[in-house]
Write an enzyme that holds these catalytic residues in place. Structure first.
Site, PDB file in Angstrom:
ATOM      1  N   ASP A  75     -60.895   7.727 -11.213  1.00  0.00           N
ATOM      2  CA  ASP A  75     -61.539   7.102 -12.362  1.00  0.00           C
ATOM      3  C   ASP A  75     -62.848   7.825 -12.641  1.00  0.00           C
ATOM      4  OD1 ASP A  75     -61.141   4.446 -14.119  1.00  0.00           O
ATOM      5  OD2 ASP A  75     -63.279   4.804 -13.836  1.00  0.00           O
ATOM      6  N   TYR A 150     -71.802   3.351 -19.497  1.00  0.00           N
ATOM      7  CA  TYR A 150     -71.460   2.286 -18.531  1.00  0.00           C
ATOM      8  C   TYR A 150     -72.676   1.914 -17.690  1.00  0.00           C
ATOM      9  CZ  TYR A 150     -66.517   2.515 -19.681  1.00  0.00           C
ATOM     10  OH  TYR A 150     -65.337   2.451 -20.343  1.00  0.00           O
TER      11      TYR A 150
HETATM   12  O1  CP3 Z   1     -54.930   8.919 -16.810  1.00  0.00           O
HETATM   13  C1  CP3 Z   1     -54.471   8.548 -15.709  1.00  0.00           C
HETATM   14  O2  CP3 Z   1     -53.397   7.955 -15.593  1.00  0.00           O
HETATM   15  C2  CP3 Z   1     -55.209   8.955 -14.449  1.00  0.00           C
HETATM   16  C3  CP3 Z   1     -56.122   8.032 -13.920  1.00  0.00           C
HETATM   17  C4  CP3 Z   1     -57.305   7.549 -14.739  1.00  0.00           C
HETATM   18  C5  CP3 Z   1     -57.813   6.239 -14.583  1.00  0.00           C
HETATM   19  N1  CP3 Z   1     -58.974   6.148 -15.304  1.00  0.00           N
HETATM   20  C6  CP3 Z   1     -57.216   5.188 -13.726  1.00  0.00           C
HETATM   21  C7  CP3 Z   1     -57.394   3.805 -14.201  1.00  0.00           C
HETATM   22  C8  CP3 Z   1     -58.144   8.225 -15.631  1.00  0.00           C
HETATM   23  C9  CP3 Z   1     -58.032   9.633 -16.183  1.00  0.00           C
HETATM   24  C10 CP3 Z   1     -59.199   7.330 -15.969  1.00  0.00           C
HETATM   25  C11 CP3 Z   1     -60.327   7.720 -16.835  1.00  0.00           C
HETATM   26  C12 CP3 Z   1     -61.192   6.669 -17.382  1.00  0.00           C
HETATM   27  N2  CP3 Z   1     -61.656   5.544 -16.775  1.00  0.00           N
HETATM   28  C13 CP3 Z   1     -61.772   6.735 -18.670  1.00  0.00           C
HETATM   29  C14 CP3 Z   1     -61.584   7.832 -19.650  1.00  0.00           C
HETATM   30  C15 CP3 Z   1     -60.248   7.734 -20.300  1.00  0.00           C
HETATM   31  C16 CP3 Z   1     -60.184   6.749 -21.416  1.00  0.00           C
HETATM   32  O3  CP3 Z   1     -59.353   5.839 -21.325  1.00  0.00           O
HETATM   33  O4  CP3 Z   1     -60.933   6.893 -22.372  1.00  0.00           O
HETATM   34  C17 CP3 Z   1     -62.555   5.579 -18.844  1.00  0.00           C
HETATM   35  C18 CP3 Z   1     -63.344   5.198 -20.094  1.00  0.00           C
HETATM   36  C19 CP3 Z   1     -62.489   4.846 -17.636  1.00  0.00           C
HETATM   37  C20 CP3 Z   1     -63.134   3.559 -17.289  1.00  0.00           C
HETATM   38  C21 CP3 Z   1     -62.089   2.526 -17.103  1.00  0.00           C
HETATM   39  N3  CP3 Z   1     -61.363   2.346 -15.932  1.00  0.00           N
HETATM   40  C22 CP3 Z   1     -61.602   1.604 -18.068  1.00  0.00           C
HETATM   41  C23 CP3 Z   1     -62.123   1.445 -19.477  1.00  0.00           C
HETATM   42  C24 CP3 Z   1     -60.549   0.888 -17.448  1.00  0.00           C
HETATM   43  C25 CP3 Z   1     -59.632  -0.130 -18.108  1.00  0.00           C
HETATM   44  C26 CP3 Z   1     -59.770  -1.524 -17.632  1.00  0.00           C
HETATM   45  C27 CP3 Z   1     -58.493  -2.260 -17.986  1.00  0.00           C
HETATM   46  O5  CP3 Z   1     -57.870  -2.793 -17.072  1.00  0.00           O
HETATM   47  O6  CP3 Z   1     -58.141  -2.270 -19.170  1.00  0.00           O
HETATM   48  C28 CP3 Z   1     -60.427   1.369 -16.119  1.00  0.00           C
HETATM   49  C29 CP3 Z   1     -59.440   0.921 -15.120  1.00  0.00           C
HETATM   50  C30 CP3 Z   1     -58.357   1.893 -14.822  1.00  0.00           C
HETATM   51  N4  CP3 Z   1     -58.591   3.192 -14.473  1.00  0.00           N
HETATM   52  C31 CP3 Z   1     -56.950   1.649 -14.802  1.00  0.00           C
HETATM   53  C32 CP3 Z   1     -56.341   2.843 -14.396  1.00  0.00           C
HETATM   54  C33 CP3 Z   1     -54.884   3.081 -14.152  1.00  0.00           C
HETATM   55  C34 CP3 Z   1     -56.234   0.325 -15.182  1.00  0.00           C
HETATM   56  C35 CP3 Z   1     -56.520  -0.798 -14.270  1.00  0.00           C
HETATM   57  C36 CP3 Z   1     -55.802  -0.796 -12.943  1.00  0.00           C
HETATM   58  O7  CP3 Z   1     -54.716  -0.188 -12.798  1.00  0.00           O
HETATM   59  O8  CP3 Z   1     -56.330  -1.467 -12.061  1.00  0.00           O
END
Ligand code: CP3
Length: 345
Positions: A75, A150
């Site tokens: 992340d 953030y």
């Molecule tokens: O792309 C992929 O599949 C690889 C893994 C990845 C994650 N986060 C795992 C994750 C990547 C590349 C990210 C990048 C990330 N994280 C970004 C930039 C990409 C984008 O979407 O613009 C941002 C802004 C974040 C911060 C973040 N982390 C957010 C906004 C969230 C979403 C919260 C939600 O549940 O809606 C996360 C959580 C997250 N990071 C998840 C995953 C698979 C989903 C929640 C989980 O599985 O627990």
């Protein structure tokens, strides 16, 4: 004889591969039942710290969808969490910061990242995944602006008012913060490259909140520092943000090989803005996938044609896979993209 260069790397270099490469932002996790089963009761930040598990999650979408690249399961907040900034990722919400940044004194909380000591699990995950993968592995980092948003807002935001207030009211602190976060992103990306990733993506997801003028003054120099630092390694770079139609030319000029485009700007409009020298990545609206196979084919065909008119193109969604996505539609989409390329050449 050397094996043929993977289509994703051919396109990133600016050449036209035999078929259009395709992968999906947020392909790891999210919609996959096999991911939910693995994650079970663990928090995402805990899962990222277990290399066997994180490597397996990295591989799952490659097996399931047949995509042309894997993206590291991690992340954008992992490096700042690793140097001691208290961060939790709240399901359905995103990163939440225990004590948000408010001013100059908070800069002391950002020491340099020493990847081998602070995030060894990331490097181990890359090593394990690379042993199993037969497609390129994409590493990534959050761009200084998006990570700063953030830290300052304390969590997800729509308006970025606190971030902008710091930017406008305290330039010395703002630029010091951008510089510190640029060094952290660069250190993380360099270590990922050394560990074996084949390409990197710099996520400036929320840069679209800025005007061209403010992006150029307050953000671009820090992102350029990161991108040029990686450019020196020769590893292909992807620069991506959401709602960045007005910024595409500046984001391309920050130093990248591939420029990500969200669905609000057609590839036909993006092409003259960035020029022929860049590969375009994108840009199917993730919501179209929820509308089903027929709508997905229709929109994908349009995007593939616009990508072909531009030149080098990596097919992707315009932003991440939505949680409620049917994995079957994505599997079908990968096949559709690969077949389209064959028909066109
Ligand atoms: O792309 C992929 O599949 C690889 C893994 C990845 C994650 N986060 C795992 C994750 C990547 C590349 C990210 C990048 C990330 N994280 C970004 C930039 C990409 C984008 O979407 O613009 C941002 C802004 C974040 C911060 C973040 N982390 C957010 C906004 C969230 C979403 C919260 C939600 O549940 O809606 C996360 C959580 C997250 N990071 C998840 C995953 C698979 C989903 C929640 C989980 O599985 O627990």
């Amino acid at each position: 004889m050397n094996p043929p260069e993977p289509p994703l790397l051919v396109a990133a270099r600016g050449d036209i591969p035999s078929q259009v490469p395709v992968w999906f932002m947020r392909q790891a996790g999210r919609s996959l039942p096999e991911y939910r089963a693995l994650r079970a009761n663990e928090s995402i930040l805990e899962a990222i710290q277990r290399p066997d598990l994180a490597a397996e999650i990295t591989l799952q979408p490659v097996r399931r969808y047949g995509v042309d690249a894997a993206i590291l399961f991690s992340d954008i907040v992992v490096p700042v969490a690793a140097i001691g900034v208290g961060v939790e990722i709240v399901p359905g919400r995103g990163p939440v910061i225990a004590e948000p940044f408010r001013g100059a004194s908070d800069l002391l909380r950002l020491r340099p990242l020493i990847p081998e000591e602070d995030t060894p699990y990331v490097l181990e995950t890359i090593a394990i995944a690379k042993r199993e993968l037969n497609v390129p592995l994409i590493g990534f980092a959050g761009a200084p602006f998006t990570v700063a948003s953030y830290l300052i807002e304390g969590g997800p935001s729509r308006t970025f008012t606190r971030t902008k207030a710091l930017m406008y009211n305290d330039e010395p602190t703002w630029f010091a913060l951008m510089e510190a976060l640029a060094e952290i992103a660069l250190a993380s990306l360099r270590s990922q490259v050394a560990a074996g990733v084949d390409a990197i993506q710099l996520f400036d997801s929320w840069a679209g909140a800025l005007s061209r003028r403010d992006y150029a003054r307050y953000v671009l120099p820090a992102s350029r520092h990161v991108l040029e630092g990686i450019g020196a390694t020769g590893t292909p770079r992807i620069h991506f943000g959401v709602g960045t139609g007005e910024l595409l030319e500046l984001m391309a000029g920050a130093g990248t090989d591939v420029i990500g485009v969200d669905w609000r700007t057609s590839l036909a409009d993006a092409s003259p803005r960035v020029g022929r020298g860049y590969c375009l990545q994108g840009n199917l609206d993730p919501a179209v996938v929820l509308a089903g196979v027929a709508a997905t084919h229709r929109e994908a065909a349009r995007i593939l044609q616009e990508g072909a008119d531009h030149g080098p193109h990596i097919f992707n969604l315009g932003h991440g896979v939505l949680p409620e996505t049917d994995p079957g539609v994505l599997t079908d989409l990968v096949e559709f993209v690969h077949n389209f390329a064959r028909a066109a050449t």
